[in-house]
Design a protein around this motif. Structure first.
Motif, PDB file in Angstrom:
ATOM      1  N   LEU A   1       0.789  -1.365   0.057  1.00  0.00           N
ATOM      2  CA  LEU A   1       0.053   0.195   0.028  1.00  0.00           C
ATOM      3  C   LEU A   1       0.900   1.364  -0.023  1.00  0.00           C
ATOM      4  O   LEU A   1       0.471   2.207  -0.716  1.00  0.00           O
ATOM      5  CB  LEU A   1      -0.983  -0.044   1.290  1.00  0.00           C
ATOM      6  CG  LEU A   1      -1.945  -0.958   1.387  1.00  0.00           C
ATOM      7  CD1 LEU A   1      -2.929  -1.070   2.382  1.00  0.00           C
ATOM      8  CD2 LEU A   1      -3.158  -0.702   0.086  1.00  0.00           C
ATOM      9  N   HIS A   2       1.891   1.143   0.773  1.00  0.00           N
ATOM     10  CA  HIS A   2       2.926   2.483   0.978  1.00  0.00           C
ATOM     11  C   HIS A   2       3.383   2.643  -0.519  1.00  0.00           C
ATOM     12  O   HIS A   2       3.532   3.816  -0.972  1.00  0.00           O
ATOM     13  CB  HIS A   2       3.919   2.297   1.721  1.00  0.00           C
ATOM     14  CG  HIS A   2       4.815   3.187   2.063  1.00  0.00           C
ATOM     15  ND1 HIS A   2       4.452   4.429   2.577  1.00  0.00           N
ATOM     16  CD2 HIS A   2       6.192   3.345   1.628  1.00  0.00           C
ATOM     17  CE1 HIS A   2       5.601   5.156   2.416  1.00  0.00           C
ATOM     18  NE2 HIS A   2       6.670   4.620   1.899  1.00  0.00           N
ATOM     19  N   ASP A   3       4.029   1.552  -1.259  1.00  0.00           N
ATOM     20  CA  ASP A   3       4.607   1.623  -2.370  1.00  0.00           C
ATOM     21  C   ASP A   3       3.518   2.266  -3.945  1.00  0.00           C
ATOM     22  O   ASP A   3       3.894   2.843  -4.508  1.00  0.00           O
ATOM     23  CB  ASP A   3       5.192   0.355  -3.001  1.00  0.00           C
ATOM     24  CG  ASP A   3       6.667   0.349  -2.066  1.00  0.00           C
ATOM     25  OD1 ASP A   3       6.905   0.891  -1.426  1.00  0.00           O
ATOM     26  OD2 ASP A   3       6.845  -1.196  -2.355  1.00  0.00           O
ATOM     27  N   GLY A   4       2.163   1.765  -3.543  1.00  0.00           N
ATOM     28  CA  GLY A   4       1.273   1.901  -4.342  1.00  0.00           C
ATOM     29  C   GLY A   4       1.020   3.553  -4.300  1.00  0.00           C
ATOM     30  O   GLY A   4       0.875   4.229  -5.316  1.00  0.00           O
ATOM     31  N   TRP A   5       0.832   4.087  -2.912  1.00  0.00           N
ATOM     32  CA  TRP A   5       0.633   5.364  -2.733  1.00  0.00           C
ATOM     33  C   TRP A   5       1.525   6.294  -3.326  1.00  0.00           C
ATOM     34  O   TRP A   5       1.519   7.358  -3.924  1.00  0.00           O
ATOM     35  CB  TRP A   5       0.424   5.536  -1.280  1.00  0.00           C
ATOM     36  CG  TRP A   5      -0.071   7.014  -0.845  1.00  0.00           C
ATOM     37  CD1 TRP A   5       0.511   7.984  -0.354  1.00  0.00           C
ATOM     38  CD2 TRP A   5      -1.298   7.591  -1.345  1.00  0.00           C
ATOM     39  NE1 TRP A   5      -0.193   9.020  -0.194  1.00  0.00           N
ATOM     40  CE2 TRP A   5      -1.464   8.842  -1.046  1.00  0.00           C
ATOM     41  CE3 TRP A   5      -2.501   7.139  -2.133  1.00  0.00           C
ATOM     42  CZ2 TRP A   5      -2.608   9.686  -1.032  1.00  0.00           C
ATOM     43  CZ3 TRP A   5      -3.525   7.836  -2.219  1.00  0.00           C
ATOM     44  CH2 TRP A   5      -3.562   9.160  -1.583  1.00  0.00           C
ATOM     45  N   ARG A   6       2.973   5.947  -2.992  1.00  0.00           N
ATOM     46  CA  ARG A   6       4.229   6.612  -3.684  1.00  0.00           C
ATOM     47  C   ARG A   6       4.063   6.539  -5.096  1.00  0.00           C
ATOM     48  O   ARG A   6       4.434   7.784  -5.851  1.00  0.00           O
ATOM     49  CB  ARG A   6       5.539   6.231  -3.293  1.00  0.00           C
ATOM     50  CG  ARG A   6       5.733   6.416  -1.660  1.00  0.00           C
ATOM     51  CD  ARG A   6       7.058   6.070  -1.517  1.00  0.00           C
ATOM     52  NE  ARG A   6       8.199   5.428  -2.666  1.00  0.00           N
ATOM     53  CZ  ARG A   6       8.930   4.723  -2.488  1.00  0.00           C
ATOM     54  NH1 ARG A   6       9.352   4.111  -1.246  1.00  0.00           N
ATOM     55  NH2 ARG A   6       9.693   4.723  -3.196  1.00  0.00           N
ATOM     56  N   TRP A   7       3.597   5.572  -5.869  1.00  0.00           N
ATOM     57  CA  TRP A   7       3.396   5.598  -7.216  1.00  0.00           C
ATOM     58  C   TRP A   7       2.518   6.486  -7.751  1.00  0.00           C
ATOM     59  O   TRP A   7       2.600   7.258  -8.472  1.00  0.00           O
ATOM     60  CB  TRP A   7       3.219   4.208  -7.687  1.00  0.00           C
ATOM     61  CG  TRP A   7       2.902   3.934  -9.091  1.00  0.00           C
ATOM     62  CD1 TRP A   7       3.973   4.113 -10.095  1.00  0.00           C
ATOM     63  CD2 TRP A   7       1.768   3.940  -9.934  1.00  0.00           C
ATOM     64  NE1 TRP A   7       3.350   3.991 -11.597  1.00  0.00           N
ATOM     65  CE2 TRP A   7       1.988   3.862 -11.187  1.00  0.00           C
ATOM     66  CE3 TRP A   7       0.402   4.005  -9.437  1.00  0.00           C
ATOM     67  CZ2 TRP A   7       0.707   3.839 -12.155  1.00  0.00           C
ATOM     68  CZ3 TRP A   7      -0.549   3.776 -10.245  1.00  0.00           C
ATOM     69  CH2 TRP A   7      -0.359   3.516 -11.744  1.00  0.00           C
ATOM     70  N   ILE A   8       1.350   6.379  -6.871  1.00  0.00           N
ATOM     71  CA  ILE A   8       0.350   7.676  -7.321  1.00  0.00           C
ATOM     72  C   ILE A   8       0.501   9.047  -7.274  1.00  0.00           C
ATOM     73  O   ILE A   8       0.530   9.803  -7.959  1.00  0.00           O
ATOM     74  CB  ILE A   8      -1.183   7.341  -6.608  1.00  0.00           C
ATOM     75  CG1 ILE A   8      -1.755   5.923  -7.143  1.00  0.00           C
ATOM     76  CG2 ILE A   8      -1.853   8.277  -6.682  1.00  0.00           C
ATOM     77  CD1 ILE A   8      -2.908   5.374  -6.188  1.00  0.00           C
TER      78      ILE A   8
END
Length: 54
Positions: free
Chosen positions: A15-22
């Motif tokens: 979730l943290h990596d996904g949020w950083r990607w967004i």
């Protein structure tokens, strides 16, 4: 219990990596993501069959 902790950690990191990607998307990528999300939502709302068969 250790397995559940590792699964929880994996989910948290994902979730943290996904949020950083967004957060790293530019304007063109945002509109592309919006279009894909809207198309997927339209397909889900439309359904997968005819209402006559209910």
């Amino acid at each position: 219990m250790r397995t559940f902790d590792s699964i929880g950690e994996w989910i948290k990191l994902s979730l943290h990596d996904g949020w950083r990607w967004i957060l790293a998307l530019n304007t063109q990528e945002w509109f592309l993501l919006l279009g894909i999300t809207a198309a997927a939502g339209f397909c889900c709302m439309r359904g997968f069959g005819s209402r006559n068969s209910y």
